[in-house]
Design a protein around this motif. Sequence first.
Motif: not given
Length: 326
Positions: A208-230
């Motif tokens: 699960x941790x490996x999948x979470x790591x991938x999900x967080x990197x994808x999350x950070x990439x998709x919303x980078x610069x948007x100001x939507x992620x706190x």
Amino acid sequence: MSPILKSLPVVVLLPHSRCNCRCVMCDIWKDPKSSSLSLSDLTRLLDDFKKLSVQWVVLSGGEPLIHPHLFEFCSSVRERGIRVTLLSTGILLEHHARRIVDGIDDVIVSLDGPQEVHDRIRRVPGAFASLARGVKAVHSLRPAFPISARSTVQRENLRLLNETARTAKALELQSISFLATDMSSTAFNRPMGWSDERQSDVALTEADISQLESEIEALSSEWAGSGFLAESPEKLRRIVLHYRVHLGLAQPASPQCNAPWVSAVVEADGTVRPCFFHRPIGHLTSGGLLKVLNGPEAVQFRAHLNTASNPICQRCVCSLNWKLAE
């Protein structure tokens, strides 16, 4: 930092212990006592708020909107120039929309995933639909009223963080934050802590941790610069670290945090803590908030607390690093 507090920028207040959800990662709803601060209890806090130069009151719980006199108290707080933030399940937003718009500065709702996942984690059929109606009702009264989301990452939703962010955006929320599930402390109505079996209900496996790591990197990439992620990508990666530590795959490391020197948690039964996770330092019945905060037990606690080496701090999932005035 001095163990004697002359000011306290933030007070987290739990006016009511009851909750209208039955979340898998929380035991607050199991509290049989149904503790509640009376309006007179709340009003007595106002003098101490002034003496401590409180800037921000965060209403947590349980569900604060269950308290029958919440908005009377909020009105008195805001009259003193203090910001009021409401943390809510969202289920009662629609019913209280007008009073929220008139009496609260901003709202943070719990959002655990897209509709089906959110309702399953909350264990309340229709919880998501109620939240969505509530957000719409508030925004129909004041379109710019700030409502944000907070999501607790655990086994049920770790693969859906990006989808959760998209859901928050579709609801027209201002932002979303993510934090790991607290599994080791005695907070949230767990005076004896959680057994290994109970922890396993929400904990992650190594896969699960490996999948979470991938999900967080994808999350950070998709919303980078948007100001939507706190959170910054670095702070989001601490969620991965948290679960690695839980499995013994990494050493714990405390986040930057000065919560015990700049904030306090006042629980619905009058118990006062330096943060959600550390032991109580007193009770309001001993003379009020200011007296508790500078009482012998509280002063001794702060004088000897080393956040870098303290085991509770090392496993913290919700830190505060308030910038003090020079």
